[in-house]
Motif scaffolding. Sequence first.
Motif, PDB file in Angstrom:
ATOM      1  N   PHE A   4       0.867  -1.176   0.000  1.00  0.00           N
ATOM      2  CA  PHE A   4       0.000   0.000   0.000  1.00  0.00           C
ATOM      3  C   PHE A   4       0.906   1.229   0.000  1.00  0.00           C
ATOM      4  O   PHE A   4       1.703   1.416   0.924  1.00  0.00           O
ATOM      5  N   ARG A   5       0.800   1.999  -1.062  1.00  0.00           N
ATOM      6  CA  ARG A   5       1.669   3.180  -1.225  1.00  0.00           C
ATOM      7  C   ARG A   5       3.137   2.869  -0.925  1.00  0.00           C
ATOM      8  O   ARG A   5       3.831   3.600  -0.220  1.00  0.00           O
ATOM      9  N   GLY A   6       3.581   1.742  -1.477  1.00  0.00           N
ATOM     10  CA  GLY A   6       4.988   1.377  -1.353  1.00  0.00           C
ATOM     11  C   GLY A   6       5.344   0.665  -0.058  1.00  0.00           C
ATOM     12  O   GLY A   6       6.490   0.257   0.137  1.00  0.00           O
ATOM     13  N   ARG A 143      -2.545   2.328  14.923  1.00  0.00           N
ATOM     14  CA  ARG A 143      -3.785   1.585  14.717  1.00  0.00           C
ATOM     15  C   ARG A 143      -4.419   2.030  13.408  1.00  0.00           C
ATOM     16  O   ARG A 143      -4.230   3.159  12.954  1.00  0.00           O
ATOM     17  N   PRO A 144      -5.174   1.097  12.784  1.00  0.00           N
ATOM     18  CA  PRO A 144      -5.828   1.463  11.539  1.00  0.00           C
ATOM     19  C   PRO A 144      -6.811   2.604  11.797  1.00  0.00           C
ATOM     20  O   PRO A 144      -7.379   2.667  12.890  1.00  0.00           O
ATOM     21  N   SER A 145      -6.992   3.459  10.831  1.00  0.00           N
ATOM     22  CA  SER A 145      -7.794   4.695  10.886  1.00  0.00           C
ATOM     23  C   SER A 145      -6.948   5.877  11.324  1.00  0.00           C
ATOM     24  O   SER A 145      -7.328   7.024  11.093  1.00  0.00           O
ATOM     25  N   ASN A 146      -5.798   5.624  11.954  1.00  0.00           N
ATOM     26  CA  ASN A 146      -4.841   6.705  12.201  1.00  0.00           C
ATOM     27  C   ASN A 146      -3.893   6.851  11.016  1.00  0.00           C
ATOM     28  O   ASN A 146      -3.873   6.020  10.108  1.00  0.00           O
ATOM     29  N   HIS A 147      -3.096   7.919  11.063  1.00  0.00           N
ATOM     30  CA  HIS A 147      -2.056   8.136  10.063  1.00  0.00           C
ATOM     31  C   HIS A 147      -0.692   8.016  10.740  1.00  0.00           C
ATOM     32  O   HIS A 147      -0.584   8.144  11.967  1.00  0.00           O
ATOM     33  N   PRO A 197      -2.004   6.713   5.586  1.00  0.00           N
ATOM     34  CA  PRO A 197      -2.933   6.006   6.479  1.00  0.00           C
ATOM     35  C   PRO A 197      -2.299   4.692   6.932  1.00  0.00           C
ATOM     36  O   PRO A 197      -1.655   4.007   6.142  1.00  0.00           O
ATOM     37  N   LEU A 198      -2.497   4.347   8.189  1.00  0.00           N
ATOM     38  CA  LEU A 198      -1.958   3.092   8.719  1.00  0.00           C
ATOM     39  C   LEU A 198      -2.923   1.956   8.380  1.00  0.00           C
ATOM     40  O   LEU A 198      -4.143   2.109   8.509  1.00  0.00           O
ATOM     41  N   LYS A 199      -2.369   0.832   7.942  1.00  0.00           N
ATOM     42  CA  LYS A 199      -3.178  -0.301   7.480  1.00  0.00           C
ATOM     43  C   LYS A 199      -2.813  -1.561   8.262  1.00  0.00           C
ATOM     44  O   LYS A 199      -1.639  -1.761   8.616  1.00  0.00           O
ATOM     45  N   VAL A 200      -3.804  -2.408   8.469  1.00  0.00           N
ATOM     46  CA  VAL A 200      -3.564  -3.718   9.088  1.00  0.00           C
ATOM     47  C   VAL A 200      -2.528  -4.469   8.246  1.00  0.00           C
ATOM     48  O   VAL A 200      -2.633  -4.511   7.023  1.00  0.00           O
ATOM     49  N   GLY A 201      -1.511  -5.023   8.926  1.00  0.00           N
ATOM     50  CA  GLY A 201      -0.465  -5.771   8.224  1.00  0.00           C
ATOM     51  C   GLY A 201       0.816  -4.979   8.024  1.00  0.00           C
ATOM     52  O   GLY A 201       1.824  -5.543   7.592  1.00  0.00           O
ATOM     53  N   MET A 202       0.801  -3.680   8.363  1.00  0.00           N
ATOM     54  CA  MET A 202       2.069  -2.932   8.361  1.00  0.00           C
ATOM     55  C   MET A 202       2.861  -3.315   9.612  1.00  0.00           C
ATOM     56  O   MET A 202       2.270  -3.520  10.688  1.00  0.00           O
ATOM     57  N   THR A 203       4.168  -3.427   9.481  1.00  0.00           N
ATOM     58  CA  THR A 203       5.038  -3.696  10.631  1.00  0.00           C
ATOM     59  C   THR A 203       6.088  -2.589  10.688  1.00  0.00           C
ATOM     60  O   THR A 203       6.860  -2.411   9.743  1.00  0.00           O
ATOM     61  N   LEU A 204       6.085  -1.872  11.792  1.00  0.00           N
ATOM     62  CA  LEU A 204       6.895  -0.658  11.917  1.00  0.00           C
ATOM     63  C   LEU A 204       7.853  -0.765  13.100  1.00  0.00           C
ATOM     64  O   LEU A 204       7.463  -1.228  14.178  1.00  0.00           O
ATOM     65  N   VAL A 241       6.473  -3.175  15.849  1.00  0.00           N
ATOM     66  CA  VAL A 241       5.040  -3.214  16.150  1.00  0.00           C
ATOM     67  C   VAL A 241       4.275  -3.624  14.887  1.00  0.00           C
ATOM     68  O   VAL A 241       4.576  -3.125  13.798  1.00  0.00           O
ATOM     69  N   ALA A 242       3.302  -4.513  15.052  1.00  0.00           N
ATOM     70  CA  ALA A 242       2.404  -4.844  13.941  1.00  0.00           C
ATOM     71  C   ALA A 242       1.096  -4.090  14.139  1.00  0.00           C
ATOM     72  O   ALA A 242       0.590  -4.001  15.271  1.00  0.00           O
ATOM     73  N   ILE A 243       0.556  -3.563  13.052  1.00  0.00           N
ATOM     74  CA  ILE A 243      -0.760  -2.923  13.131  1.00  0.00           C
ATOM     75  C   ILE A 243      -1.807  -3.994  12.837  1.00  0.00           C
ATOM     76  O   ILE A 243      -1.787  -4.633  11.778  1.00  0.00           O
ATOM     77  N   THR A 244      -2.660  -4.238  13.825  1.00  0.00           N
ATOM     78  CA  THR A 244      -3.714  -5.252  13.690  1.00  0.00           C
ATOM     79  C   THR A 244      -5.071  -4.547  13.742  1.00  0.00           C
ATOM     80  O   THR A 244      -5.157  -3.365  14.102  1.00  0.00           O
TER      81      THR A 244
END
Length: 272
Positions: A4-6, A143-147, A197-204, A241-244
């Motif tokens: 998602f966006r790279g 978390r998803p819905s945040n940026h 936007p933060l998406k489920v499945g991003m690991t930061l 951290v994983a975004i779930t």
Amino acid sequence: MKKFRGVFIKNAREIDLIREANRIVAVILDRLEEAVVPGASTMLFEEIAQAGCAEFGVKPAFQGYQGFPFALCCSVNEQVVHGFPGERILQEGDIVSFDMGVRYQGFNGDSARTIAVGSVSAETQKLLDVTRESLHRGIAQARPSNHLHDISRAVQEYVESNGMSVVRRFVGHGVGRNLHEKPEVPNFVTNDAHPLPLKVGMTLAIEPMVTLGSPDVEVLDDQWTAVTKDRSLSAHFEHTVAITSNGPEILSSASHAPLAAPGKKLAIFGRS
Ligand code: MG
Ligand code: MG
């Protein structure tokens, strides 16, 4: 892998592997932390890190990365990040930052913490407490819905409201098959016209570096060790951290259950 966006979006199996890499990092960091005493040489910690990698059958992620010579980044006092383990002897009142990465089954773990050597001054303790808390405030925004900038803002506001500075030259990052991948995760708000936007499945890897003085840093002649320009103390805490869908999950925790090795079944009640 989906993007998602790279930014790579990891599936559940990939997150399992990244969690295991980070669990191993956290176990090694726990051992390093327990070994911190006045009089210890910083090379002792490299030996502990190397022994941990051998024991768990993982590769140190930093050693050889762009030519970095060690498994462990070990940074004392005014050293911000990327310090070399060596002859230096820790003194009572120092602080020491450990930044550790490993590679497991093609995926990376990355986590850091700063430890007090013996008893430290109240000001030094506050630096450690504020930096650790700023990391957790950043994580709470993952978390998803945040940026992405919600993470950055939470870190920056907490640090600056405590009269300290965030380093700008180094930032957090995505982590997965690559030790460093998109996106950059700054510890300060940038003028970004297209907030991510933060998406489920991003690991930061979220990793505030905080100083008691100015945020400016410089790199020593060894081409790696970053120090504060004004030689003020600096601390560094990092989690992967994983975004779930339920919010952030800290992957770099030693309390996760170990992952069964691929192809091996766990023995159950003595049967295999
Ligand atoms: Mg790190
Ligand atoms: Mg990192």
